[in-house]
Design a protein around this motif. Structure first.
Motif, PDB file in Angstrom:
ATOM      1  N   VAL A 195      -1.319  -8.090  -6.328  1.00 55.03           N
ATOM      2  CA  VAL A 195      -1.538  -7.593  -4.970  1.00 55.03           C
ATOM      3  C   VAL A 195      -0.581  -8.235  -3.976  1.00 55.03           C
ATOM      4  O   VAL A 195      -0.220  -7.631  -2.953  1.00 55.03           O
ATOM      5  CB  VAL A 195      -3.009  -7.824  -4.550  1.00 55.03           C
ATOM      6  N   THR A 196      -0.135  -9.468  -4.246  1.00 56.74           N
ATOM      7  CA  THR A 196       0.762 -10.154  -3.309  1.00 56.74           C
ATOM      8  C   THR A 196       2.112  -9.459  -3.180  1.00 56.74           C
ATOM      9  O   THR A 196       2.840  -9.696  -2.215  1.00 56.74           O
ATOM     10  CB  THR A 196       0.981 -11.611  -3.742  1.00 56.74           C
ATOM     11  N   LEU A 197       2.449  -8.599  -4.141  1.00 60.53           N
ATOM     12  CA  LEU A 197       3.708  -7.854  -4.035  1.00 60.53           C
ATOM     13  C   LEU A 197       3.717  -6.945  -2.802  1.00 60.53           C
ATOM     14  O   LEU A 197       4.785  -6.617  -2.282  1.00 60.53           O
ATOM     15  CB  LEU A 197       3.937  -7.015  -5.298  1.00 60.53           C
ATOM     16  N   ILE A 198       2.530  -6.537  -2.360  1.00 57.27           N
ATOM     17  CA  ILE A 198       2.463  -5.664  -1.182  1.00 57.27           C
ATOM     18  C   ILE A 198       3.092  -6.360   0.022  1.00 57.27           C
ATOM     19  O   ILE A 198       3.950  -5.800   0.716  1.00 57.27           O
ATOM     20  CB  ILE A 198       0.999  -5.280  -0.876  1.00 57.27           C
ATOM     21  N   TRP A 199       2.677  -7.608   0.274  1.00 57.82           N
ATOM     22  CA  TRP A 199       3.176  -8.319   1.463  1.00 57.82           C
ATOM     23  C   TRP A 199       4.562  -8.898   1.232  1.00 57.82           C
ATOM     24  O   TRP A 199       5.338  -9.006   2.171  1.00 57.82           O
ATOM     25  CB  TRP A 199       2.162  -9.386   1.851  1.00 57.82           C
ATOM     26  N   LEU A 200       4.879  -9.234  -0.024  1.00 64.61           N
ATOM     27  CA  LEU A 200       6.254  -9.633  -0.335  1.00 64.61           C
ATOM     28  C   LEU A 200       7.204  -8.475  -0.040  1.00 64.61           C
ATOM     29  O   LEU A 200       8.290  -8.670   0.527  1.00 64.61           O
ATOM     30  CB  LEU A 200       6.371 -10.061  -1.798  1.00 64.61           C
ATOM     31  N   GLY A 201       6.781  -7.262  -0.402  1.00 61.79           N
ATOM     32  CA  GLY A 201       7.598  -6.090  -0.101  1.00 61.79           C
ATOM     33  C   GLY A 201       7.797  -5.898   1.387  1.00 61.79           C
ATOM     34  O   GLY A 201       8.899  -5.595   1.854  1.00 61.79           O
ATOM     35  N   GLY A 202       6.707  -6.088   2.168  1.00 62.47           N
ATOM     36  CA  GLY A 202       6.830  -5.971   3.621  1.00 62.47           C
ATOM     37  C   GLY A 202       7.805  -6.984   4.190  1.00 62.47           C
ATOM     38  O   GLY A 202       8.602  -6.677   5.093  1.00 62.47           O
ATOM     39  N   ILE A 203       7.761  -8.220   3.671  1.00 57.99           N
ATOM     40  CA  ILE A 203       8.698  -9.250   4.129  1.00 57.99           C
ATOM     41  C   ILE A 203      10.126  -8.858   3.792  1.00 57.99           C
ATOM     42  O   ILE A 203      11.047  -9.018   4.616  1.00 57.99           O
ATOM     43  CB  ILE A 203       8.332 -10.608   3.489  1.00 57.99           C
ATOM     44  N   LEU A 204      10.353  -8.325   2.594  1.00 59.74           N
ATOM     45  CA  LEU A 204      11.701  -7.906   2.199  1.00 59.74           C
ATOM     46  C   LEU A 204      12.202  -6.750   3.065  1.00 59.74           C
ATOM     47  O   LEU A 204      13.385  -6.712   3.440  1.00 59.74           O
ATOM     48  CB  LEU A 204      11.708  -7.494   0.723  1.00 59.74           C
ATOM     49  N   ILE A 205      11.313  -5.819   3.396  1.00 58.69           N
ATOM     50  CA  ILE A 205      11.713  -4.702   4.250  1.00 58.69           C
ATOM     51  C   ILE A 205      12.184  -5.220   5.613  1.00 58.69           C
ATOM     52  O   ILE A 205      13.231  -4.826   6.130  1.00 58.69           O
ATOM     53  CB  ILE A 205      10.555  -3.701   4.414  1.00 58.69           C
ATOM     54  N   ALA A 206      11.383  -6.122   6.204  1.00 62.51           N
ATOM     55  CA  ALA A 206      11.762  -6.681   7.511  1.00 62.51           C
ATOM     56  C   ALA A 206      13.024  -7.531   7.410  1.00 62.51           C
ATOM     57  O   ALA A 206      13.892  -7.485   8.297  1.00 62.51           O
ATOM     58  CB  ALA A 206      10.602  -7.510   8.067  1.00 62.51           C
ATOM     59  N   LEU A 207      13.157  -8.324   6.337  1.00 61.19           N
ATOM     60  CA  LEU A 207      14.359  -9.145   6.146  1.00 61.19           C
ATOM     61  C   LEU A 207      15.597  -8.266   6.030  1.00 61.19           C
ATOM     62  O   LEU A 207      16.649  -8.569   6.619  1.00 61.19           O
ATOM     63  CB  LEU A 207      14.196 -10.013   4.899  1.00 61.19           C
ATOM     64  N   GLY A 208      15.485  -7.177   5.277  1.00 65.91           N
ATOM     65  CA  GLY A 208      16.616  -6.257   5.167  1.00 65.91           C
ATOM     66  C   GLY A 208      16.993  -5.679   6.515  1.00 65.91           C
ATOM     67  O   GLY A 208      18.184  -5.567   6.845  1.00 65.91           O
TER      68      GLY A 208
ATOM     69  N   HIS B 128      15.248  -1.372   0.858  1.00 64.98           N
ATOM     70  CA  HIS B 128      14.835  -0.393  -0.154  1.00 64.98           C
ATOM     71  C   HIS B 128      14.150  -1.093  -1.331  1.00 64.98           C
ATOM     72  O   HIS B 128      13.169  -0.576  -1.886  1.00 64.98           O
ATOM     73  CB  HIS B 128      16.045   0.401  -0.629  1.00 64.98           C
ATOM     74  N   LEU B 129      14.680  -2.267  -1.714  1.00 66.05           N
ATOM     75  CA  LEU B 129      14.026  -3.025  -2.774  1.00 66.05           C
ATOM     76  C   LEU B 129      12.623  -3.436  -2.336  1.00 66.05           C
ATOM     77  O   LEU B 129      11.671  -3.414  -3.130  1.00 66.05           O
ATOM     78  CB  LEU B 129      14.858  -4.264  -3.115  1.00 66.05           C
ATOM     79  N   GLY B 130      12.466  -3.803  -1.058  1.00 65.32           N
ATOM     80  CA  GLY B 130      11.150  -4.156  -0.537  1.00 65.32           C
ATOM     81  C   GLY B 130      10.160  -3.010  -0.640  1.00 65.32           C
ATOM     82  O   GLY B 130       8.975  -3.224  -0.942  1.00 65.32           O
ATOM     83  N   VAL B 131      10.617  -1.786  -0.394  1.00 68.72           N
ATOM     84  CA  VAL B 131       9.742  -0.619  -0.545  1.00 68.72           C
ATOM     85  C   VAL B 131       9.261  -0.510  -1.983  1.00 68.72           C
ATOM     86  O   VAL B 131       8.073  -0.261  -2.254  1.00 68.72           O
ATOM     87  CB  VAL B 131      10.476   0.660  -0.107  1.00 68.72           C
ATOM     88  N   ALA B 132      10.193  -0.698  -2.940  1.00 68.66           N
ATOM     89  CA  ALA B 132       9.823  -0.614  -4.355  1.00 68.66           C
ATOM     90  C   ALA B 132       8.832  -1.718  -4.723  1.00 68.66           C
ATOM     91  O   ALA B 132       7.854  -1.473  -5.449  1.00 68.66           O
ATOM     92  CB  ALA B 132      11.078  -0.707  -5.220  1.00 68.66           C
ATOM     93  N   VAL B 133       9.056  -2.931  -4.238  1.00 73.32           N
ATOM     94  CA  VAL B 133       8.164  -4.049  -4.542  1.00 73.32           C
ATOM     95  C   VAL B 133       6.774  -3.797  -3.957  1.00 73.32           C
ATOM     96  O   VAL B 133       5.752  -4.005  -4.626  1.00 73.32           O
ATOM     97  CB  VAL B 133       8.761  -5.365  -3.990  1.00 73.32           C
ATOM     98  N   ALA B 134       6.710  -3.346  -2.695  1.00 70.80           N
ATOM     99  CA  ALA B 134       5.412  -3.060  -2.073  1.00 70.80           C
ATOM    100  C   ALA B 134       4.679  -1.953  -2.819  1.00 70.80           C
ATOM    101  O   ALA B 134       3.460  -2.037  -3.036  1.00 70.80           O
ATOM    102  CB  ALA B 134       5.611  -2.676  -0.606  1.00 70.80           C
ATOM    103  N   LEU B 135       5.405  -0.904  -3.219  1.00 70.40           N
ATOM    104  CA  LEU B 135       4.784   0.190  -3.970  1.00 70.40           C
ATOM    105  C   LEU B 135       4.222  -0.316  -5.296  1.00 70.40           C
ATOM    106  O   LEU B 135       3.117   0.077  -5.704  1.00 70.40           O
ATOM    107  CB  LEU B 135       5.795   1.306  -4.209  1.00 70.40           C
ATOM    108  N   ALA B 136       4.957  -1.194  -5.971  1.00 69.30           N
ATOM    109  CA  ALA B 136       4.463  -1.752  -7.233  1.00 69.30           C
ATOM    110  C   ALA B 136       3.161  -2.523  -7.009  1.00 69.30           C
ATOM    111  O   ALA B 136       2.217  -2.421  -7.803  1.00 69.30           O
ATOM    112  CB  ALA B 136       5.528  -2.662  -7.850  1.00 69.30           C
ATOM    113  N   GLY B 137       3.091  -3.301  -5.915  1.00 68.98           N
ATOM    114  CA  GLY B 137       1.862  -4.030  -5.614  1.00 68.98           C
ATOM    115  C   GLY B 137       0.699  -3.108  -5.310  1.00 68.98           C
ATOM    116  O   GLY B 137      -0.428  -3.334  -5.778  1.00 68.98           O
TER     117      GLY B 137
END
Length: 641
Positions: A606-619, A487-496
């Motif tokens: 912009v890098t937050l988009i892919w950081l968010g994707g990584i966090l989503i998959a890690l979760g 869920h945090l990854g979704v928020a991070v990706a949305l911010a990016g």
């Protein structure tokens, strides 16, 4: 000889798929014949072993550059680096379909070897359904898309792989997507098996859940990797273009996200039985639709392989048979699916139902926007649907969905009180409101969606960690950590996404060597242009000196490449990543006045988009490990110590 062996292995695997399906059906029809059911599992494993060997044979043919094989000759070249020979195995229509059926067979073998949580007849029905799916794709390979077809006479060398696909990302991106696409076939087979044996309940959901979660993880990784590949390789400066082939991967992800929430509720709370079965069918349907779009020849894209309408008709027939059959079975048996446990309107279950409804709406928006131009073209009209449709239509619903995602974990199962939920959400709501006001004051001219996106990202980020409040973090289950991180990854990706859309700056200029231009906070100087050479390409390479304010200079080297086999020109972007964004530069052509065209972007956060994707998959990975570990402890407590 290797090609003939590979083809023979495919025929044997297809024969075992027939046997697997027939024996499974006979076992269900005559339950007393336990020997028939006992034979289904080893046959599924043997089928997987044969098709894996066939796929390894094709890889070997690519690595040795056997140009007597048509697929190698049309998609490889002897002077290509070995990595692109290897990845080129699935960088084409026939090879990608062989990878598809390989993953399909291996997944079925995994169920046969590992699954012990459902009734015996349900498991046999599931393996039978997986065999029937595999049989259709074996027929497609053997009769329409033979990867081992010979050329006589063999050409001196091959035509080469599309240069846009000659990238390390190709070795990684397609297989992860295929693991996700085909993983949905397991959920589909479980749903069919449970409907056949009237066994839709928590045990069926617990058996399905790890397979859905694993497929969802791979889809997330594949989409994230594909987005970044397109971002740096295509030189367009964007991370998502609503290309129909991009949408083909997004649609199964949306459906599988809804399915993942639904199957979790069924497994833990015995609710949403019919929802879970239907979403399993829809998720695999979207995988089949994506396969049809990419491999039917109706789309023109760097991702699209087939150009033969006959193949599209074959895939369309398979889609109608499998999905139509499953929907018919659902219609016949849905009356036997008992209603699960009830819940109140204010509850976590209700939030998940609304979550699924919003995901379904977004899925519908993307599906209509993807298919409508194709249908219109078939009727003789040219229609283009792009960001002006997708962004407001899908984006506005996505924001509501993420607000609901933030609220769900703050609610209790079965029932809760609205006032109590609002009090729990007070801090995230306050933070979201603060960002809403601050962004409007600091940047009054940005668009409504980016403005709301930044606010919702702050709200969702704070709410995502709420399940950890007042908990002993060392004793918090891994699957709870997984939910929080995803869920945090979704928020991070949305911010990016919102920051890039709101604050991106672009410059298109024509400059002479030695001239400086400005983009965002950077001054960029074109120092020189010089030729360079690579393993299988030549290029003009620009040396550019960039500086942020009074900071130290750094060098960027974008290229304009030329490939000989096949003859293609590409732009290789140069990207400098800073903590708060990326400077992105593309070299264009020289004009008649001797000046060089440059395209520059400053893309904040912009890098937050892919950081968010990584966090989503890690979760998701943490949740998968946590669920498997917990079930192992329940079944074998002594082995888990």
């Amino acid at each position: 000889m290797i090609a003939e062996i590979g083809l023979g292995l495919l025929w044997l695997a297809a024969g075992l798929a027939v046997l697997q399906s027939v024996l499974g059906a006979m076992s269900l029809r005559v339950p007393s014949r336990t020997d028939l059911g006992d034979a289904v599992r080893p046959i599924a494993v043997a089928q997987a072993a044969l098709v894996v060997l066939a796929f390894l044979a094709l890889i070997y043919l690519f690595l040795i550059s056997d140009m007597s094989v048509k697929l190698v000759a049309t998609n490889s070249h002897s002077e290509k680096p070995w990595l692109y020979k290897f990845a080129g195995t699935w960088g084409n229509h026939e090879g990608s379909m062989l990878l598809w059926v390989t993953v399909l067979a291996v997944s079925g073998a995994g169920v046969a070897l590992l699954e012990r949580r459902v009734r015996r007849d349900t498991l046999i029905a599931t393996i039978m359904a997986q065999g029937i799916i595999a049989l259709g794709f074996y027929a497609f390979l053997l009769f329409s898309s033979n990867p081992f077809e010979r050329l006589n006479p063999a050409p001196a060398d091959g035509q080469g792989l599309n240069p846009l696909l000659q990238d390390p990302g190709l070795a990684f991106h397609p297989p992860t997507l295929y693991f996700g696409y085909v993983g949905m076939s397991i959920a589909f087979s479980f749903a069919v098996g449970a409907l056949v044996t009237r066994d839709v309940g928590p045990a069926f959901a617990r058996a399905m859940r790890p397979w859905v979660l694993a497929a969802w993880i791979f889809l997330t990784i594949g989409i994230t990797a594909g987005s970044y590949w397109a971002y740096y390789e295509l030189g367009w400066g964007g991370w998502w273009f609503w290309d129909p082939v991009e949408n083909a991967s997004l649609m199964p992800w949306l459906a599988s996200t809804a399915l993942l929430h639904s199957v979790t509720v069924l497994a833990t709370r015995d609710s949403l039985r019919a929802w879970t079965v239907m979403l399993a069918v829809v998720a695999f349907s979207m995988s089949m639709v994506g396969t049809f779009l990419v491999r039917s020849g109706i789309l023109t894209s760097v991702h699209a392989f087939a150009v033969d309408p006959e193949r599209g008709e074959f895939l369309l027939a398979l889609l109608f048979i499998y999905i139509g059959g499953a929907l018919a079975l659902f219609g016949l048996r849905v009356g036997t699916v008992r209603e699960g446990a009830l819940f109140e309107m204010v509850s976590r279950e209700a939030a998940l139902v609304l979550n699924n409804l919003f995901l379904t709406v977004i899925l519908g928006v993307v599906l209509i926007g993807t298919l409508y131009p194709i249908v219109a073209q078939g009727l003789g009209q040219q229609v283009s649907i792009g960001p002006p449709y997708f962004n407001p239509a899908a984006g506005s619903v996505a924001l509501m969905l993420i607000v609901l995602m933030a609220a769900g974990p703050l609610m209790r199962w079965r029932g809760d009180r609205a006032g109590v939920v609002i009090r729990r959400a007070a801090l995230p709501l306050a933070l979201g409101g603060l960002v809403l006001v601050a962004v409007r004051l600091a940047a009054p001219n940005i668009g409504t969606l980016p403005w709301l996106g930044l606010s919702v990202a702050a709200l969702a980020g704070a709410a995502s960690i709420a399940p950890l409040w007042k908990r002993n973090l060392r004793r918090t289950p891994l699957f709870t950590w997984g939910m929080v991180i995803s869920h945090l990854g979704v928020a991070v990706a949305l911010a990016g996404m919102a920051a890039d859309s709101a604050f991106m700056q672009e410059r298109l200029v024509a400059v002479n060597e030695g001239q400086t231009t400005q983009v965002g906070p950077f001054s960029v100087k074109l120092v020189s242009i010089a030729p360079t050479i690579g393993p299988n390409w030549t290029a003009l390479e620009a040396t550019m000196e960039a500086r942020r304010g009074a900071g130290n200079p750094f060098t960027l080297k974008p290229q304009a490449r030329s490939y000989a086999s096949p003859p293609t020109e590409t732009n290789e972007s140069a990207i400098s990543t800073r903590i708060d964004g990326q400077l992105y530069v593309v070299l264009g052509k020289m004009g008649s006045d001797g000046r060089w065209q440059l395209r520059l972007w400053w893309k904040p956060w912009v890098t937050l988009i892919w950081l968010g994707g990584i966090l989503i998959a890690l979760g998701g990975a943490l949740a998968l490990v946590g669920r498997v570990w917990r079930e192992r402890k329940l079944i074998h407590p002594e082995a888990a110590r």
